[in-house]
Design an enzyme around this catalytic site. Structure first.
Site, PDB file in Angstrom:
ATOM      1  N   LYS A 139       0.840  -1.209   0.000  1.00  0.00           N
ATOM      2  CA  LYS A 139       0.000   0.000   0.000  1.00  0.00           C
ATOM      3  C   LYS A 139       0.874   1.257   0.000  1.00  0.00           C
ATOM      4  O   LYS A 139       0.648   2.177  -0.780  1.00  0.00           O
ATOM      5  CB  LYS A 139      -0.928   0.018   1.234  1.00  0.00           C
ATOM      6  N   ARG A 149      -9.516   0.890   8.795  1.00  0.00           N
ATOM      7  CA  ARG A 149      -9.084  -0.466   9.115  1.00  0.00           C
ATOM      8  C   ARG A 149     -10.146  -1.220   9.903  1.00  0.00           C
ATOM      9  O   ARG A 149      -9.930  -2.377  10.270  1.00  0.00           O
ATOM     10  CB  ARG A 149      -7.838  -0.377   9.980  1.00  0.00           C
ATOM     11  N   ARG A 163      11.823  -6.048   4.839  1.00  0.00           N
ATOM     12  CA  ARG A 163      11.616  -4.610   4.645  1.00  0.00           C
ATOM     13  C   ARG A 163      12.592  -3.796   5.493  1.00  0.00           C
ATOM     14  O   ARG A 163      12.778  -4.055   6.674  1.00  0.00           O
ATOM     15  CB  ARG A 163      10.182  -4.218   5.017  1.00  0.00           C
ATOM     16  N   ARG A 169      11.476  -1.834  11.043  1.00  0.00           N
ATOM     17  CA  ARG A 169      10.398  -1.433  11.947  1.00  0.00           C
ATOM     18  C   ARG A 169      10.248  -2.451  13.067  1.00  0.00           C
ATOM     19  O   ARG A 169      10.389  -3.648  12.838  1.00  0.00           O
ATOM     20  CB  ARG A 169       9.074  -1.335  11.164  1.00  0.00           C
ATOM     21  N   ARG A 221      -0.346  -9.153  13.302  1.00  0.00           N
ATOM     22  CA  ARG A 221      -0.918  -8.175  12.364  1.00  0.00           C
ATOM     23  C   ARG A 221      -1.786  -8.882  11.314  1.00  0.00           C
ATOM     24  O   ARG A 221      -2.831  -8.362  10.913  1.00  0.00           O
ATOM     25  CB  ARG A 221       0.203  -7.378  11.683  1.00  0.00           C
TER      26      ARG A 221
HETATM   27  P1  AP5 Z   1       4.918  -1.638   1.802  1.00  0.00           P
HETATM   28  O1  AP5 Z   1       4.637  -0.771   0.625  1.00  0.00           O
HETATM   29  O2  AP5 Z   1       5.677  -1.045   2.949  1.00  0.00           O
HETATM   30  O3  AP5 Z   1       3.568  -2.343   2.272  1.00  0.00           O
HETATM   31  P2  AP5 Z   1       2.350  -1.768   3.129  1.00  0.00           P
HETATM   32  O4  AP5 Z   1       1.110  -2.436   2.616  1.00  0.00           O
HETATM   33  O5  AP5 Z   1       2.375  -0.271   3.159  1.00  0.00           O
HETATM   34  O6  AP5 Z   1       2.736  -2.396   4.513  1.00  0.00           O
HETATM   35  P3  AP5 Z   1       2.685  -1.786   5.968  1.00  0.00           P
HETATM   36  O7  AP5 Z   1       3.334  -2.808   6.863  1.00  0.00           O
HETATM   37  O8  AP5 Z   1       3.216  -0.393   6.039  1.00  0.00           O
HETATM   38  O9  AP5 Z   1       1.189  -1.784   6.207  1.00  0.00           O
HETATM   39  P4  AP5 Z   1       0.524  -1.845   7.518  1.00  0.00           P
HETATM   40  O10 AP5 Z   1      -0.850  -1.649   7.050  1.00  0.00           O
HETATM   41  O11 AP5 Z   1       0.704  -3.029   8.387  1.00  0.00           O
HETATM   42  O12 AP5 Z   1       1.293  -0.722   8.355  1.00  0.00           O
HETATM   43  P5  AP5 Z   1       0.903   0.756   8.730  1.00  0.00           P
HETATM   44  O13 AP5 Z   1       2.111   1.549   8.720  1.00  0.00           O
HETATM   45  O14 AP5 Z   1      -0.296   1.200   7.973  1.00  0.00           O
HETATM   46  O15 AP5 Z   1       5.692  -2.949   1.261  1.00  0.00           O
HETATM   47  C1  AP5 Z   1       6.148  -3.942   2.163  1.00  0.00           C
HETATM   48  C2  AP5 Z   1       7.506  -4.479   1.645  1.00  0.00           C
HETATM   49  O16 AP5 Z   1       7.302  -5.170   0.412  1.00  0.00           O
HETATM   50  C3  AP5 Z   1       8.559  -3.392   1.347  1.00  0.00           C
HETATM   51  O17 AP5 Z   1       9.830  -3.874   1.709  1.00  0.00           O
HETATM   52  C4  AP5 Z   1       8.453  -3.160  -0.159  1.00  0.00           C
HETATM   53  O18 AP5 Z   1       9.686  -2.722  -0.718  1.00  0.00           O
HETATM   54  C5  AP5 Z   1       8.061  -4.558  -0.651  1.00  0.00           C
HETATM   55  N1  AP5 Z   1       7.170  -4.535  -1.829  1.00  0.00           N
HETATM   56  C6  AP5 Z   1       6.152  -3.664  -2.063  1.00  0.00           C
HETATM   57  N2  AP5 Z   1       5.537  -3.971  -3.226  1.00  0.00           N
HETATM   58  C7  AP5 Z   1       6.180  -5.093  -3.708  1.00  0.00           C
HETATM   59  C8  AP5 Z   1       5.996  -5.903  -4.875  1.00  0.00           C
HETATM   60  N3  AP5 Z   1       5.022  -5.655  -5.774  1.00  0.00           N
HETATM   61  N4  AP5 Z   1       6.829  -6.959  -5.049  1.00  0.00           N
HETATM   62  C9  AP5 Z   1       7.797  -7.230  -4.147  1.00  0.00           C
HETATM   63  N5  AP5 Z   1       8.027  -6.489  -3.035  1.00  0.00           N
HETATM   64  C10 AP5 Z   1       7.220  -5.427  -2.814  1.00  0.00           C
HETATM   65  O19 AP5 Z   1       0.394   0.539  10.247  1.00  0.00           O
HETATM   66  C11 AP5 Z   1       1.292   0.174  11.268  1.00  0.00           C
HETATM   67  C12 AP5 Z   1       0.537   0.098  12.585  1.00  0.00           C
HETATM   68  O20 AP5 Z   1      -0.037   1.398  12.903  1.00  0.00           O
HETATM   69  C13 AP5 Z   1      -0.670  -0.852  12.604  1.00  0.00           C
HETATM   70  O21 AP5 Z   1      -0.290  -2.190  12.877  1.00  0.00           O
HETATM   71  C14 AP5 Z   1      -1.508  -0.228  13.755  1.00  0.00           C
HETATM   72  O22 AP5 Z   1      -0.958  -0.549  15.013  1.00  0.00           O
HETATM   73  C15 AP5 Z   1      -1.314   1.268  13.509  1.00  0.00           C
HETATM   74  N6  AP5 Z   1      -2.342   1.816  12.604  1.00  0.00           N
HETATM   75  C16 AP5 Z   1      -2.134   2.374  11.374  1.00  0.00           C
HETATM   76  N7  AP5 Z   1      -3.294   2.749  10.827  1.00  0.00           N
HETATM   77  C17 AP5 Z   1      -4.271   2.425  11.720  1.00  0.00           C
HETATM   78  C18 AP5 Z   1      -5.688   2.544  11.718  1.00  0.00           C
HETATM   79  N8  AP5 Z   1      -6.355   3.049  10.655  1.00  0.00           N
HETATM   80  N9  AP5 Z   1      -6.361   2.097  12.804  1.00  0.00           N
HETATM   81  C19 AP5 Z   1      -5.719   1.583  13.883  1.00  0.00           C
HETATM   82  N10 AP5 Z   1      -4.381   1.421  13.945  1.00  0.00           N
HETATM   83  C20 AP5 Z   1      -3.658   1.842  12.869  1.00  0.00           C
END
Ligand code: AP5
Length: 216
Positions: A13, A88, A127, A159, A170
């Site tokens: 994402k 979410r 990552r 991270r 997660r």
């Molecule tokens: P990446 O692009 O970083 O993936 P992502 O979907 O953004 O993953 P995140 O882990 O950031 O999502 P998340 O939803 O768990 O975390 P968030 O920060 O929102 O890609 C991942 C890896 O794959 C990278 O190394 C990239 O290079 C690689 N990659 C990407 N595309 C690829 C491809 N096509 N092929 C191969 N490799 C690829 O949330 C973190 C925490 O914050 C949550 O757990 C929660 O505690 C809190 N939080 C955030 N938002 C909320 C909410 N709305 N409500 C409650 N808690 C929340």
């Protein structure tokens, strides 16, 4: 235009949101990035969020919704937003619908980036991100260029929530609390799905097509 990127942790994402925001001019809003920025700045919100994030739990809805609604109320959000990691839960989705309606807006499309749990575990385990600007890389699939270091430094960090125990939790939290949004947006006639198990470039092309179809 208001667009949601939906998908499990590590689906790509954030990677897609950065590129798509550059191409479309939409404002990229990641609630995960907002929490991490608060943490870096040592705010009360950041410290509260960390207690949930490190375990892979969701930050409570009331706190998250307040933060996001305050952000979309600012002038720079009037160009339209690309939501990454929000909503979410169904409660967050309903709060967003109400807030946008009050502004005379609505979600145009929710794009689900579909990736299997096996692939996610591979991606999150490798990552890394730039210690200075937070740009995201992968040790194998998208390694930082040693000849052109990001921000002039090669310092990359992992991270805390990319440790194996947190990743497993997660994925469970996603299945229990976030996956119901697939039905929510399908019923609203606003869900499109792209295959996330392609190169980042190919996923980006499919994502842009989905946005273009929805803007016509
Ligand atoms: P990446 O692009 O970083 O993936 P992502 O979907 O953004 O993953 P995140 O882990 O950031 O999502 P998340 O939803 O768990 O975390 P968030 O920060 O929102 O890609 C991942 C890896 O794959 C990278 O190394 C990239 O290079 C690689 N990659 C990407 N595309 C690829 C491809 N096509 N092929 C191969 N490799 C690829 O949330 C973190 C925490 O914050 C949550 O757990 C929660 O505690 C809190 N939080 C955030 N938002 C909320 C909410 N709305 N409500 C409650 N808690 C929340």
């Amino acid at each position: 235009m208001y667009v949601i990127l939906l998908g499990p942790p590590g689906a790509g994402k954030g990677t897609q949101a950065v590129q798509t925001a550059e191409r479309t001019g939409l404002l990229h809003l990641s609630t995960g990035d907002m929490f991490r920025e608060n943490l870096r700045n040592g705010t009360e919100l950041g410290n509260l969020a960390k207690t949930y994030m490190d375990k892979g739990e969701l930050v409570p809805d009331d706190v998250t919704i307040r933060m996001l609604l305050e952000r979309i109320g600012r002038d720079d959000a009037n160009v339209g937003c690309l939501f990454d990691g929000f909503p979410r839960t169904v409660e967050q989705a309903k709060a967003l619908d109400i807030a946008l309606k009050e502004q005379g807006n609505e979600i145009a499309v929710t794009v689900l980036i579909d990736v299997s749990n096996e692939e996610i575990t591979r991606r999150l385990g490798g990552r890394v991100s730039c210690a200075t600007c937070g740009s995201v890389f992968h040790e194998i699939f998208n390694p930082p260029d040693a000849n052109r270091p990001c921000c002039g430094t090669v310092k990359m960090i992992q991270r805390d929530d990319d440790k194996p125990e947190a990743i497993a939790n997660r994925l469970q939290v996603y299945a229990d609390q976030t996956e119901p949004l697939v039905a929510y947006y399908t019923q609203a006639g606003k869900l499109k799905t792209v295959n996330g198990e392609q190169s980042p470039e190919a996923v980006g092309v499919d994502l842009l097509s989905a946005l273009q179809e929805s803007s016509n």
